[in-house]
Design a protein around this motif. Sequence first.
Motif, mmCIF file in Angstrom:
data_model
loop_
_atom_site.group_PDB
_atom_site.id
_atom_site.type_symbol
_atom_site.label_atom_id
_atom_site.label_comp_id
_atom_site.label_asym_id
_atom_site.label_seq_id
_atom_site.Cartn_x
_atom_site.Cartn_y
_atom_site.Cartn_z
ATOM 1 N N LYS A 1 0.812 -1.223 0.000
ATOM 2 C CA LYS A 1 0.000 0.000 0.000
ATOM 3 C C LYS A 1 0.841 1.268 0.000
ATOM 4 C CE LYS A 1 -3.654 2.291 2.695
ATOM 5 N NZ LYS A 1 -4.510 2.214 3.917
ATOM 6 N N SER A 2 1.974 1.255 0.726
ATOM 7 C CA SER A 2 2.779 2.472 0.894
ATOM 8 C C SER A 2 4.265 2.162 0.838
ATOM 9 C CB SER A 2 2.451 3.156 2.224
ATOM 10 O OG SER A 2 1.107 3.573 2.273
ATOM 11 N N ILE A 3 5.032 3.135 0.344
ATOM 12 C CA ILE A 3 6.491 3.081 0.362
ATOM 13 C C ILE A 3 6.984 4.343 1.054
ATOM 14 C CG2 ILE A 3 6.668 1.604 -1.669
ATOM 15 C CD1 ILE A 3 7.103 4.073 -3.381
ATOM 16 N N PHE A 4 8.289 4.373 1.429
ATOM 17 C CA PHE A 4 8.738 5.429 2.336
ATOM 18 C C PHE A 4 10.012 6.118 1.862
ATOM 19 C CE2 PHE A 4 6.238 2.385 4.656
ATOM 20 C CZ PHE A 4 5.396 3.175 5.429
ATOM 21 N N ILE A 5 9.985 7.445 2.019
ATOM 22 C CA ILE A 5 11.175 8.279 1.835
ATOM 23 C C ILE A 5 12.014 8.194 3.106
ATOM 24 C CG2 ILE A 5 11.906 10.699 1.584
ATOM 25 C CD1 ILE A 5 9.280 11.152 0.030
ATOM 26 N N GLU A 6 13.318 8.522 3.011
ATOM 27 C CA GLU A 6 14.183 8.611 4.191
ATOM 28 C C GLU A 6 14.735 10.027 4.309
ATOM 29 O OE1 GLU A 6 17.140 5.506 4.400
ATOM 30 O OE2 GLU A 6 15.823 4.147 3.292
ATOM 31 N N SER A 7 14.879 10.489 5.521
ATOM 32 C CA SER A 7 15.257 11.881 5.768
ATOM 33 C C SER A 7 16.655 12.224 5.274
ATOM 34 C CB SER A 7 15.155 12.194 7.266
ATOM 35 O OG SER A 7 16.069 11.398 8.005
ATOM 36 N N SER A 8 17.551 11.243 5.221
ATOM 37 C CA SER A 8 18.938 11.516 4.844
ATOM 38 C C SER A 8 19.255 11.085 3.414
ATOM 39 C CB SER A 8 19.892 10.824 5.821
ATOM 40 O OG SER A 8 19.631 9.440 5.869
ATOM 41 N N VAL A 9 18.213 10.715 2.644
ATOM 42 C CA VAL A 9 18.394 10.250 1.265
ATOM 43 C C VAL A 9 17.485 11.064 0.357
ATOM 44 C CG1 VAL A 9 18.270 8.267 -0.295
ATOM 45 C CG2 VAL A 9 18.881 7.925 2.106
ATOM 46 N N PRO A 10 17.989 11.564 -0.791
ATOM 47 C CA PRO A 10 17.123 12.325 -1.704
ATOM 48 C C PRO A 10 15.862 11.537 -2.071
ATOM 49 C CG PRO A 10 19.412 12.520 -2.374
ATOM 50 C CD PRO A 10 19.385 11.498 -1.274
ATOM 51 N N LYS A 11 14.721 12.236 -2.111
ATOM 52 C CA LYS A 11 13.438 11.551 -2.309
ATOM 53 C C LYS A 11 13.166 11.166 -3.754
ATOM 54 C CE LYS A 11 10.792 15.896 -2.604
ATOM 55 N NZ LYS A 11 9.678 16.672 -2.006
ATOM 56 N N ARG A 12 14.023 11.610 -4.679
ATOM 57 C CA ARG A 12 13.744 11.376 -6.096
ATOM 58 C C ARG A 12 13.690 9.894 -6.458
ATOM 59 N NH1 ARG A 12 18.995 13.372 -5.861
ATOM 60 N NH2 ARG A 12 20.618 11.916 -6.568
ATOM 61 N N THR A 13 14.469 9.044 -5.746
ATOM 62 C CA THR A 13 14.464 7.622 -6.099
ATOM 63 C C THR A 13 13.127 6.971 -5.748
ATOM 64 O OG1 THR A 13 15.504 7.106 -3.959
ATOM 65 C CG2 THR A 13 16.959 7.355 -5.862
ATOM 66 N N ILE A 14 12.578 7.322 -4.598
ATOM 67 C CA ILE A 14 11.280 6.770 -4.213
ATOM 68 C C ILE A 14 10.172 7.345 -5.088
ATOM 69 C CG2 ILE A 14 9.539 6.813 -2.382
ATOM 70 C CD1 ILE A 14 11.613 4.631 -2.022
ATOM 71 N N GLU A 15 10.279 8.615 -5.454
ATOM 72 C CA GLU A 15 9.297 9.204 -6.361
ATOM 73 C C GLU A 15 9.329 8.531 -7.720
ATOM 74 O OE1 GLU A 15 8.979 13.734 -4.519
ATOM 75 O OE2 GLU A 15 10.423 13.315 -6.122
ATOM 76 N N ALA A 16 10.543 8.166 -8.181
ATOM 77 C CA ALA A 16 10.664 7.438 -9.445
ATOM 78 C C ALA A 16 10.038 6.053 -9.328
ATOM 79 C CB ALA A 16 12.128 7.320 -9.840
ATOM 80 N N LEU A 17 10.216 5.417 -8.196
ATOM 81 C CA LEU A 17 9.602 4.109 -7.966
ATOM 82 C C LEU A 17 8.083 4.227 -7.962
ATOM 83 C CD1 LEU A 17 9.743 1.101 -7.205
ATOM 84 C CD2 LEU A 17 10.017 1.811 -4.810
#
Length: 303
Positions: free
Chosen positions: A239-255
């Motif tokens: 249902k959900s995936i997660f961004i991490e505070s110390s990692v750029p969010k673009r990879t999760i947004e691409a996923l």
Amino acid sequence: MKKIILVLLITAFAWSCKNSKETNGKLQVVTTTTMITDLVENIGSDYIDVNGLMGSGVDPHLYKASEGDVNKLAQADVIFYGGLHLEGKLVEVFEKMASQNINTIAVSDALDVKTLIGSEYFASNYDPHIWFDVHNWEIITQFVVEKLTEANPEHQAVFEKNGADYLEKLKVLNENIKSVISTLPAEKRILVTAHDAFSYFGQAYGFEVIGLQGLSTATEAGVQDVQNLATFIIDKQVKSIFIESSVPKRTIEALQASVKSKGFDVQIGGTLYSDALGNAGTDEGTYIGMFTYNVNTIVKALR
């Protein structure tokens, strides 16, 4: 070459400062990550001065020491760092300082190597994200108490009392974590994040954990990695995936975009703290607050 220069600077500066420290009578302690800084401050309280090299949102895998860090390291009586190549670009510096009998301590040394999670993709062959199992942090708490006592024996009683108090808080934290997670059905316990920082969490609390990047954020995720994980998310109906505070969010947004292009709607469930705590002065700026926030965020989004 830059690492060699940094080591030489630290060596020279440490020698020149050896007999000229202004310590106001307190043990001078330098720490690397925010998790370690928080732990050492809890144990040492007002009887030590703690200088943390890394702040909120800082990625220890990619961290480079500044001139100010050289000064802090040179002035330190004790240095605590994670170990297991967590602080990738500082490894040679710490190894050089240890060879010069500078009191440089890897908190990961507290753990039995048999309890570490192995990885063929990381320089140390072990996952360095050891703080995501509270039991590991309990062992490390006792280890830090011992090491501070060795360096400053006149305050042994204070360190032991503070350590015992903190261990009790960790016990309560662990109980609360398990209680919250028990509300999430086992089949929904699939945690997909930006990089592979949560394997100890998954092992301790019954989650299948998948990171888009590897254990180190220096490892880039390729197009095929994104496609493969997108297929997995759809197959498992995550249902959900997660961004991490110390990692750029673009990879999760691409996923997320890749999953949606295949006709499945996956949400970004929030931002998790992985390699660093939240801002100082907030609940998430402490280890206990960070862990509580992460678990509540994960369970709420996956439920």
